[in-house]
Structures are given as structure tokens and as C-alpha cells.
Scaffold this motif. Sequence first.
Motif, PDB file in Angstrom:
ATOM      1  N   SER A   1      52.918 -11.062 -39.876  1.00 43.46           N
ATOM      2  CA  SER A   1      52.938 -12.496 -40.190  1.00 43.46           C
ATOM      3  C   SER A   1      51.613 -13.178 -39.891  1.00 43.46           C
ATOM      4  CB  SER A   1      54.055 -13.183 -39.397  1.00 43.46           C
ATOM      5  OG  SER A   1      55.313 -12.589 -39.679  1.00 43.46           O
ATOM      6  N   ILE A   2      50.849 -12.654 -38.946  1.00 43.69           N
ATOM      7  CA  ILE A   2      49.583 -13.288 -38.582  1.00 43.69           C
ATOM      8  C   ILE A   2      48.566 -13.060 -39.689  1.00 43.69           C
ATOM      9  CG2 ILE A   2      47.671 -13.295 -36.939  1.00 43.69           C
ATOM     10  CD1 ILE A   2      49.600 -12.396 -34.801  1.00 43.69           C
ATOM     11  N   PRO A   3      47.943 -14.116 -40.223  1.00 47.53           N
ATOM     12  CA  PRO A   3      46.901 -13.903 -41.241  1.00 47.53           C
ATOM     13  C   PRO A   3      45.735 -13.099 -40.659  1.00 47.53           C
ATOM     14  CG  PRO A   3      47.571 -16.215 -41.139  1.00 47.53           C
ATOM     15  CD  PRO A   3      48.192 -15.537 -39.956  1.00 47.53           C
ATOM     16  N   VAL A   4      45.322 -12.094 -41.399  1.00 45.59           N
ATOM     17  CA  VAL A   4      44.230 -11.253 -40.918  1.00 45.59           C
ATOM     18  C   VAL A   4      42.965 -12.079 -40.693  1.00 45.59           C
ATOM     19  CG1 VAL A   4      42.753  -9.295 -41.509  1.00 45.59           C
ATOM     20  CG2 VAL A   4      45.186  -9.200 -41.991  1.00 45.59           C
ATOM     21  N   LEU A   5      42.755 -13.073 -41.551  1.00 50.24           N
ATOM     22  CA  LEU A   5      41.556 -13.895 -41.404  1.00 50.24           C
ATOM     23  C   LEU A   5      41.524 -14.606 -40.056  1.00 50.24           C
ATOM     24  CD1 LEU A   5      41.309 -15.506 -44.973  1.00 50.24           C
ATOM     25  CD2 LEU A   5      40.256 -13.416 -44.107  1.00 50.24           C
ATOM     26  N   ALA A   6      42.714 -14.866 -39.479  1.00 48.38           N
ATOM     27  CA  ALA A   6      42.747 -15.565 -38.199  1.00 48.38           C
ATOM     28  C   ALA A   6      42.308 -14.682 -37.044  1.00 48.38           C
ATOM     29  CB  ALA A   6      44.160 -16.100 -37.937  1.00 48.38           C
ATOM     30  N   ILE A   7      42.478 -13.355 -37.203  1.00 44.23           N
ATOM     31  CA  ILE A   7      42.112 -12.461 -36.101  1.00 44.23           C
ATOM     32  C   ILE A   7      40.811 -11.712 -36.372  1.00 44.23           C
ATOM     33  CG2 ILE A   7      44.502 -12.157 -35.385  1.00 44.23           C
ATOM     34  CD1 ILE A   7      44.544  -9.508 -36.820  1.00 44.23           C
ATOM     35  N   VAL A   8      40.178 -11.990 -37.511  1.00 42.90           N
ATOM     36  CA  VAL A   8      38.897 -11.348 -37.805  1.00 42.90           C
ATOM     37  C   VAL A   8      37.856 -11.636 -36.728  1.00 42.90           C
ATOM     38  CG1 VAL A   8      36.892 -11.521 -39.342  1.00 42.90           C
ATOM     39  CG2 VAL A   8      39.134 -10.989 -40.272  1.00 42.90           C
ATOM     40  N   PRO A   9      37.720 -12.897 -36.245  1.00 42.35           N
ATOM     41  CA  PRO A   9      36.739 -13.121 -35.171  1.00 42.35           C
ATOM     42  C   PRO A   9      37.019 -12.295 -33.914  1.00 42.35           C
ATOM     43  CG  PRO A   9      37.399 -15.200 -36.154  1.00 42.35           C
ATOM     44  CD  PRO A   9      38.322 -14.167 -36.701  1.00 42.35           C
ATOM     45  N   LEU A  10      38.306 -12.129 -33.563  1.00 42.69           N
ATOM     46  CA  LEU A  10      38.642 -11.327 -32.395  1.00 42.69           C
ATOM     47  C   LEU A  10      38.266  -9.861 -32.607  1.00 42.69           C
ATOM     48  CD1 LEU A  10      42.171 -12.815 -31.575  1.00 42.69           C
ATOM     49  CD2 LEU A  10      39.968 -13.417 -30.553  1.00 42.69           C
ATOM     50  N   ILE A  11      38.506  -9.367 -33.815  1.00 46.81           N
ATOM     51  CA  ILE A  11      38.121  -7.987 -34.122  1.00 46.81           C
ATOM     52  C   ILE A  11      36.615  -7.826 -34.035  1.00 46.81           C
ATOM     53  CG2 ILE A  11      38.117  -6.230 -35.940  1.00 46.81           C
ATOM     54  CD1 ILE A  11      40.765  -7.381 -36.917  1.00 46.81           C
ATOM     55  N   ALA A  12      35.889  -8.811 -34.535  1.00 46.20           N
ATOM     56  CA  ALA A  12      34.430  -8.740 -34.488  1.00 46.20           C
ATOM     57  C   ALA A  12      33.917  -8.749 -33.051  1.00 46.20           C
ATOM     58  CB  ALA A  12      33.835  -9.911 -35.268  1.00 46.20           C
ATOM     59  N   PHE A  13      34.488  -9.601 -32.201  1.00 48.77           N
ATOM     60  CA  PHE A  13      34.059  -9.657 -30.801  1.00 48.77           C
ATOM     61  C   PHE A  13      34.336  -8.337 -30.093  1.00 48.77           C
ATOM     62  CE2 PHE A  13      34.871 -14.490 -30.918  1.00 48.77           C
ATOM     63  CZ  PHE A  13      33.599 -14.687 -31.431  1.00 48.77           C
ATOM     64  N   ALA A  14      35.474  -7.717 -30.416  1.00 48.96           N
ATOM     65  CA  ALA A  14      35.886  -6.513 -29.693  1.00 48.96           C
ATOM     66  C   ALA A  14      35.211  -5.250 -30.219  1.00 48.96           C
ATOM     67  CB  ALA A  14      37.402  -6.362 -29.757  1.00 48.96           C
ATOM     68  N   PHE A  15      35.026  -5.164 -31.542  1.00 52.92           N
ATOM     69  CA  PHE A  15      34.571  -3.902 -32.132  1.00 52.92           C
ATOM     70  C   PHE A  15      33.280  -4.023 -32.931  1.00 52.92           C
ATOM     71  CE2 PHE A  15      39.205  -3.694 -31.754  1.00 52.92           C
ATOM     72  CZ  PHE A  15      39.358  -2.529 -31.020  1.00 52.92           C
ATOM     73  N   GLY A  16      32.738  -5.228 -33.020  1.00 55.74           N
ATOM     74  CA  GLY A  16      31.505  -5.396 -33.767  1.00 55.74           C
ATOM     75  C   GLY A  16      31.768  -5.591 -35.249  1.00 55.74           C
ATOM     76  N   TYR A  17      30.733  -5.341 -36.063  1.00 56.63           N
ATOM     77  CA  TYR A  17      30.806  -5.630 -37.493  1.00 56.63           C
ATOM     78  C   TYR A  17      30.633  -4.380 -38.355  1.00 56.63           C
ATOM     79  CZ  TYR A  17      30.429 -10.542 -36.181  1.00 56.63           C
ATOM     80  OH  TYR A  17      30.650 -11.785 -35.646  1.00 56.63           O
ATOM     81  N   GLY A  18      30.879  -3.217 -37.794  1.00 55.06           N
ATOM     82  CA  GLY A  18      30.665  -1.979 -38.518  1.00 55.06           C
ATOM     83  C   GLY A  18      31.932  -1.412 -39.123  1.00 55.06           C
ATOM     84  N   TYR A  19      31.919  -0.089 -39.324  1.00 54.90           N
ATOM     85  CA  TYR A  19      33.030   0.598 -39.978  1.00 54.90           C
ATOM     86  C   TYR A  19      34.318   0.478 -39.180  1.00 54.90           C
ATOM     87  CZ  TYR A  19      29.995   2.858 -43.404  1.00 54.90           C
ATOM     88  OH  TYR A  19      29.136   3.105 -44.434  1.00 54.90           O
ATOM     89  N   GLU A  20      34.221   0.526 -37.831  1.00 52.86           N
ATOM     90  CA  GLU A  20      35.438   0.500 -37.019  1.00 52.86           C
ATOM     91  C   GLU A  20      36.251  -0.756 -37.288  1.00 52.86           C
ATOM     92  OE1 GLU A  20      32.417   0.943 -35.910  1.00 52.86           O
ATOM     93  OE2 GLU A  20      32.328   3.002 -35.113  1.00 52.86           O
ATOM     94  N   SER A  21      35.581  -1.880 -37.409  1.00 57.97           N
ATOM     95  CA  SER A  21      36.287  -3.138 -37.654  1.00 57.97           C
ATOM     96  C   SER A  21      36.914  -3.155 -39.040  1.00 57.97           C
ATOM     97  CB  SER A  21      35.315  -4.315 -37.505  1.00 57.97           C
ATOM     98  OG  SER A  21      34.837  -4.396 -36.178  1.00 57.97           O
ATOM     99  N   ARG A  22      36.222  -2.621 -40.023  1.00 61.62           N
ATOM    100  CA  ARG A  22      36.762  -2.597 -41.380  1.00 61.62           C
ATOM    101  C   ARG A  22      37.999  -1.692 -41.451  1.00 61.62           C
ATOM    102  NH1 ARG A  22      30.966  -1.500 -44.169  1.00 61.62           N
ATOM    103  NH2 ARG A  22      32.074  -1.442 -46.174  1.00 61.62           N
ATOM    104  N   ILE A  23      37.931  -0.573 -40.774  1.00 65.91           N
ATOM    105  CA  ILE A  23      39.092   0.336 -40.752  1.00 65.91           C
ATOM    106  C   ILE A  23      40.258  -0.308 -40.016  1.00 65.91           C
ATOM    107  CG2 ILE A  23      39.923   2.529 -39.810  1.00 65.91           C
ATOM    108  CD1 ILE A  23      37.160   3.683 -40.416  1.00 65.91           C
ATOM    109  N   LEU A  24      39.974  -1.018 -38.932  1.00 64.45           N
ATOM    110  CA  LEU A  24      41.042  -1.673 -38.174  1.00 64.45           C
ATOM    111  C   LEU A  24      41.756  -2.711 -39.019  1.00 64.45           C
ATOM    112  CD1 LEU A  24      42.573  -2.081 -35.564  1.00 64.45           C
ATOM    113  CD2 LEU A  24      40.746  -3.618 -34.780  1.00 64.45           C
ATOM    114  N   VAL A  25      41.030  -3.454 -39.828  1.00 62.44           N
ATOM    115  CA  VAL A  25      41.663  -4.433 -40.714  1.00 62.44           C
ATOM    116  C   VAL A  25      42.614  -3.727 -41.673  1.00 62.44           C
ATOM    117  CG1 VAL A  25      41.239  -6.059 -42.594  1.00 62.44           C
ATOM    118  CG2 VAL A  25      39.826  -6.145 -40.545  1.00 62.44           C
ATOM    119  N   VAL A  26      42.195  -2.594 -42.226  1.00 61.82           N
ATOM    120  CA  VAL A  26      43.059  -1.831 -43.129  1.00 61.82           C
ATOM    121  C   VAL A  26      44.319  -1.385 -42.406  1.00 61.82           C
ATOM    122  CG1 VAL A  26      43.227   0.264 -44.508  1.00 61.82           C
ATOM    123  CG2 VAL A  26      41.127  -1.090 -44.563  1.00 61.82           C
ATOM    124  N   VAL A  27      44.179  -0.899 -41.182  1.00 61.77           N
ATOM    125  CA  VAL A  27      45.339  -0.445 -40.408  1.00 61.77           C
ATOM    126  C   VAL A  27      46.312  -1.594 -40.186  1.00 61.77           C
ATOM    127  CG1 VAL A  27      46.097   0.461 -38.175  1.00 61.77           C
ATOM    128  CG2 VAL A  27      44.076   1.432 -39.295  1.00 61.77           C
TER     129      VAL A  27
END
Length: 275
Positions: free
Chosen positions: A120-146
Amino acid sequence: MTAGIGTPAPRRPRTGRRSLTVVLPLAFALAFIGLWYITSAFLLSPSRRFILPMPHEVLREAFLTPKNLLALLGPLWTSTVIAMVGLSIAAAIGVVTAVLMSQAKWVETTLFPYAVALQSIPVLAIVPLIAFAFGYGYESRILVVVLISLFPIITNTLFGLQSTSPQMRELFTLKRASRWTVMTKLQFPAALPALFTGLRISAGMAVVGSIVADFFFRKGDSGIGLAIDTYRNQLNGEMLYGAIILASLLGLVAFWMFGLLGRLFVGSWYRPDRR
């Protein structure tokens, strides 16, 4: 002769059904292209035609020009890899989670609300948290897919595991089968059709996730989502629509691929009732 009571209704020949699966989508595609031509030629002024260029112009510029085609295929491959890696991780997590839920009610009660909340949580809302935790590389892109593709796998697999026949369960109980035997010999095989349905849904969502992630995580090789954003900024309508078409085809191929795998694994014994 009039069919008597209990006589099964005549079935439509398989050849007819198969031809319809080709003819109907083709007819819709031709109608869509015709509407595209009408809109571009008659409803848009020449100065605004870059918004919706003619289909043959998109074909010529994006797909028949080798340089431009290569510029699209590289990002498409990057997005394909990210989508498939993320989907594989989501499949592993989703199946294990569903199995645990099916074996213990308290696990389902504990985890299922969080799975729903994650969906239910929009992915766009947690994108900044993903970026802070994992950076802006492949890991973050894969995490969004997961995150995007996980929920359908959990729900469909759990539904399949919980939908086994009560009579078959009683038979296994009478034979004093262990829980592991019940899972591997009864529940999991019965859940395969639902599992592959979840994978088909998640395959399309994984492609969407890889494209969405491209818009925010720009390190590493460019994906098809970043290519779409670049051509949008350049007002390059032909290449923009070419990138969109390739992204759509990637989602269709992923959907069909898991449909084919599902038929290969369960097609010999599972036949859904189709009229």
C-alpha cells in the motif's frame, strides 16, 4: 438431434480458440494504430506533432536506424537484468514467506498485515529512505523491484498452499504423513498454478519497478526508464515512443515467459476450465 439431459455442451474447436487469440489482439492493434494516425494527422497541428509523431516515423527513427536502435537496446538490457534479478529475489522471499504462513497461523497473522502495508505504501514515498540507506546504485534499483513485485507472489502462493483438497489432507493424515511430506507431496504441487500466476503478475510489475527506479537512481548503466526521461527532456518524440514501446514489450515478454514456464511445469496435469 436434441442433446439429452446430462449431455455435455459441444465445445468450441481448439483451432477456433487459438485463431481468436491471434486475430483479436491483431485487430485491436490495427485499430489502435489507425486511431494513432488519425490523432497525429488531424487533431494535432504540425507544430505540436512532436507530442504524438506518426507511427511510421517512430518505426523509422527508433527501430530502423541502427545507431538509434543500439542506443535503446543497451538501456533495455540493463533494465531487463535489474528486473529479473529483483524478481528472482522477490520470488525466493515470497515463496518462503508464504510457506511459513501456511504452516503456522500465528506467522500469517504476524506477517500478512505488513505485506499488505508494504504493497500500500507508494514506492515514491520511500525512495528517499532507500537512497539514504543504500545509495543511488544498482542495489537501490533492485530493492525497488523487490518491493514492488513481492506482494503478488506471497498472496498467490499462500492461496495455492491453503487451497488443497480437505479430502486429500485427510488421506495424508490417515497415512500419518509428516508435515514435510504433506508440504512437498501435496500442498506445494497444488500451489504451483497459483504460484506461476503470481510470478506472471510480478514479472510485469518488476519491469515497472526497474523503470521507476531509473528515474531516481541514476548511477550505473542507464536503464530504459532513464532513456525515456532523457528523450522526454529533449522533446524527441520518435525516440521517446520507441523507448516506451520497448519497455512495454519487455513487460509482455516477461509475462509470457512465466506463462510458458507455468505450462511447462503444470500443464501436463492442470487444466483450468475454459469455456
